[in-house]
Design an enzyme around this catalytic site. Structure first.
Site, PDB file in Angstrom:
ATOM      1  N   ASN A  18     -24.505  71.329 -41.370  1.00 14.26           N
ATOM      2  CA  ASN A  18     -23.799  70.058 -41.559  1.00 14.26           C
ATOM      3  C   ASN A  18     -22.614  70.303 -42.498  1.00 14.26           C
ATOM      4  O   ASN A  18     -22.796  70.398 -43.707  1.00 14.26           O
ATOM      5  CB  ASN A  18     -24.762  69.019 -42.152  1.00 14.26           C
ATOM      6  CG  ASN A  18     -24.064  67.686 -42.396  1.00 14.26           C
ATOM      7  OD1 ASN A  18     -22.947  67.455 -41.919  1.00 14.26           O
ATOM      8  ND2 ASN A  18     -24.716  66.805 -43.141  1.00 14.26           N
ATOM      9  N   HIS A  31     -27.806  59.884 -41.251  1.00 11.61           N
ATOM     10  CA  HIS A  31     -27.779  60.745 -42.444  1.00 11.61           C
ATOM     11  C   HIS A  31     -27.710  59.831 -43.671  1.00 11.61           C
ATOM     12  O   HIS A  31     -27.054  58.785 -43.653  1.00 11.61           O
ATOM     13  CB  HIS A  31     -26.563  61.679 -42.391  1.00 11.61           C
ATOM     14  CG  HIS A  31     -26.606  62.738 -43.448  1.00 11.61           C
ATOM     15  ND1 HIS A  31     -26.298  62.471 -44.771  1.00 11.61           N
ATOM     16  CD2 HIS A  31     -26.950  64.050 -43.411  1.00 11.61           C
ATOM     17  CE1 HIS A  31     -26.448  63.593 -45.476  1.00 11.61           C
ATOM     18  NE2 HIS A  31     -26.850  64.553 -44.673  1.00 11.61           N
ATOM     19  N   GLU A  41     -26.114  59.917 -46.294  1.00  8.60           N
ATOM     20  CA  GLU A  41     -24.771  59.608 -46.808  1.00  8.60           C
ATOM     21  C   GLU A  41     -24.122  58.499 -45.980  1.00  8.60           C
ATOM     22  O   GLU A  41     -23.328  57.716 -46.499  1.00  8.60           O
ATOM     23  CB  GLU A  41     -23.916  60.899 -46.832  1.00  8.60           C
ATOM     24  CG  GLU A  41     -24.395  61.826 -47.948  1.00  8.60           C
ATOM     25  CD  GLU A  41     -24.049  63.296 -47.769  1.00  8.60           C
ATOM     26  OE1 GLU A  41     -23.260  63.643 -46.877  1.00  8.60           O
ATOM     27  OE2 GLU A  41     -24.603  64.109 -48.540  1.00  8.60           O
ATOM     28  N   GLU A 101     -35.133  64.502 -44.944  1.00 12.40           N
ATOM     29  CA  GLU A 101     -34.210  64.866 -46.014  1.00 12.40           C
ATOM     30  C   GLU A 101     -34.417  63.932 -47.207  1.00 12.40           C
ATOM     31  O   GLU A 101     -33.844  62.825 -47.243  1.00 12.40           O
ATOM     32  CB  GLU A 101     -32.767  64.731 -45.530  1.00 12.40           C
ATOM     33  CG  GLU A 101     -32.422  65.605 -44.356  1.00 12.40           C
ATOM     34  CD  GLU A 101     -30.937  65.929 -44.354  1.00 12.40           C
ATOM     35  OE1 GLU A 101     -30.607  67.119 -44.468  1.00 12.40           O
ATOM     36  OE2 GLU A 101     -30.124  65.007 -44.282  1.00 12.40           O
ATOM     37  N   GLY A 137     -27.772  67.982 -51.791  1.00 18.46           N
ATOM     38  CA  GLY A 137     -26.599  68.336 -52.582  1.00 18.46           C
ATOM     39  C   GLY A 137     -26.863  68.382 -54.080  1.00 18.46           C
ATOM     40  O   GLY A 137     -25.946  68.423 -54.887  1.00 18.46           O
ATOM     41  N   SER A 155     -30.854  70.887 -50.059  1.00 16.83           N
ATOM     42  CA  SER A 155     -30.630  72.085 -50.877  1.00 16.83           C
ATOM     43  C   SER A 155     -31.377  73.318 -50.360  1.00 16.83           C
ATOM     44  O   SER A 155     -31.838  74.141 -51.152  1.00 16.83           O
ATOM     45  CB  SER A 155     -30.978  71.814 -52.350  1.00 16.83           C
ATOM     46  OG  SER A 155     -30.155  70.782 -52.860  1.00 16.83           O
TER      47      SER A 155
HETATM   48  C1  PEP Z   1     -27.369  67.611 -45.714  1.00 13.58           C
HETATM   49  O1  PEP Z   1     -26.211  67.286 -45.827  1.00 13.58           O
HETATM   50  O2  PEP Z   1     -27.995  67.204 -44.750  1.00 13.58           O
HETATM   51  C2  PEP Z   1     -27.970  68.496 -46.730  1.00 13.58           C
HETATM   52  C3  PEP Z   1     -29.224  68.799 -46.617  1.00 13.58           C
HETATM   53  O3  PEP Z   1     -27.141  68.950 -47.714  1.00 13.58           O
HETATM   54  P1  PEP Z   1     -27.500  70.095 -48.807  1.00 13.58           P
HETATM   55  O4  PEP Z   1     -28.078  71.239 -48.051  1.00 13.58           O
HETATM   56  O5  PEP Z   1     -26.209  70.381 -49.471  1.00 13.58           O
HETATM   57  O6  PEP Z   1     -28.512  69.488 -49.733  1.00 13.58           O
END
Ligand code: PEP
Length: 239
Positions: A10, A88, A90, A154, A160, A196
């Site tokens: 992503n 997602h 975000e 997630e 992040g 992460s």
């Molecule tokens: C994501 O954007 O779905 C994500 C898991 O980001 P990160 O790996 O940076 O935590």
């Protein structure tokens, strides 16, 4: 049945990483593991042209209409996208996408013949209040009975932040999610972990029985690190 792991990059609102569109790109499809990229909308076409398996980060469920600035799932399908992220965290946060609207995206994707990746996960506040199961169950409400989908668990507090769910925490949630999926799809549906994930924690997570791949943000922008994660996934076989 042997399940192929799925590793999804992503890229969020970032340009494609260096070398990602070249013939030796580490983001290309691999023999033993499914690798896909989720670039920004303006980069979709050149990723498809570079033969990457490509998905949109978002698509509007209506095929067309008065939604200035939006791109529809049908438009993504027409362009050659094979996947689309739905819900997602975000998008839920920045664009106030409700779980009902996200489910409309899942349905629209199946109708357009593109594979939805439905993102679910609780905030830190919800986990601290012991509500993580309730939240995730609500986000899965209304899943269509048929059609191939992927779920990405997630936890919002792990995205992040550099703070990963432990393999035990992730496995426990994945095992909770699986029986909530439509009966026909229980075993075959891939449930990805996201939050992460990096080359140092990927193996411990991917070895867990119900973790069928990763949705990777930050680490997917570093081609060498991403390649290392794909290599780890290649070495793991799931039944
Ligand atoms: C994501 O954007 O779905 C994500 C898991 O980001 P990160 O790996 O940076 O935590």
């Amino acid at each position: 049945m042997v399940k192929r792991l799925l590793i999804a990059a992503n890229w969020k609102m970032n340009p494609p990483p260096e070398g990602s569109l070249l013939p030796a790109s580490p983001y290309l499809e691999h023999a033993a593991v499914d690798v896909i990229v989720l670039p920004g909308h303006l980069d979709l076409e050149r990723c498809i042209a570079a033969r990457l398996i490509t998905g949109g980060q978002y698509g509007h469920p209506e095929p067309k209409g008065a939604h200035t600035g939006d791109v529809s799932i049908q438009m993504l399908a027409r362009l050659g996208c094979r996947y689309v992220l739905c819900g997602h965290s975000e998008r839920r946060r920045d664009h106030h996408e409700s779980s009902a609207f996200v489910m409309e995206q899942v349905v629209a994707a199946l109708e357009a013949n593109i594979h939805p990746i439905l993102c679910v996960g609780e905030t830190l506040e919800e986990r601290e209040a012991g509500k993580e199961h309730e939240v995730v169950k609500h986000q899965l409400k209304g899943l269509p009975e048929h059609g191939e989908i992927t779920i990405a668990y997630e936890p919002v507090w792990a995205i992040g932040t550099g703070k990963t769910a432990t393999p035990q925490q992730a496995q426990a949630m994945h095992a909770f999610i699986r029986p909530l999926l439509p009966k026909d799809l229980h075993a075959a549906t891939r449930i990805l972990y996201g939050g992460s994930m990096n080359k140092d924690n990927a193996e411990a997570l991917l070895l867990r029985p119900d973790i069928d791949g990763g949705l990777i943000g930050g680490a997917s922008l570093k081609p060498e690190e991403f390649a290392a994660i794909v290599k780890i996934a290649e070495g793991i076989t799931k039944k």
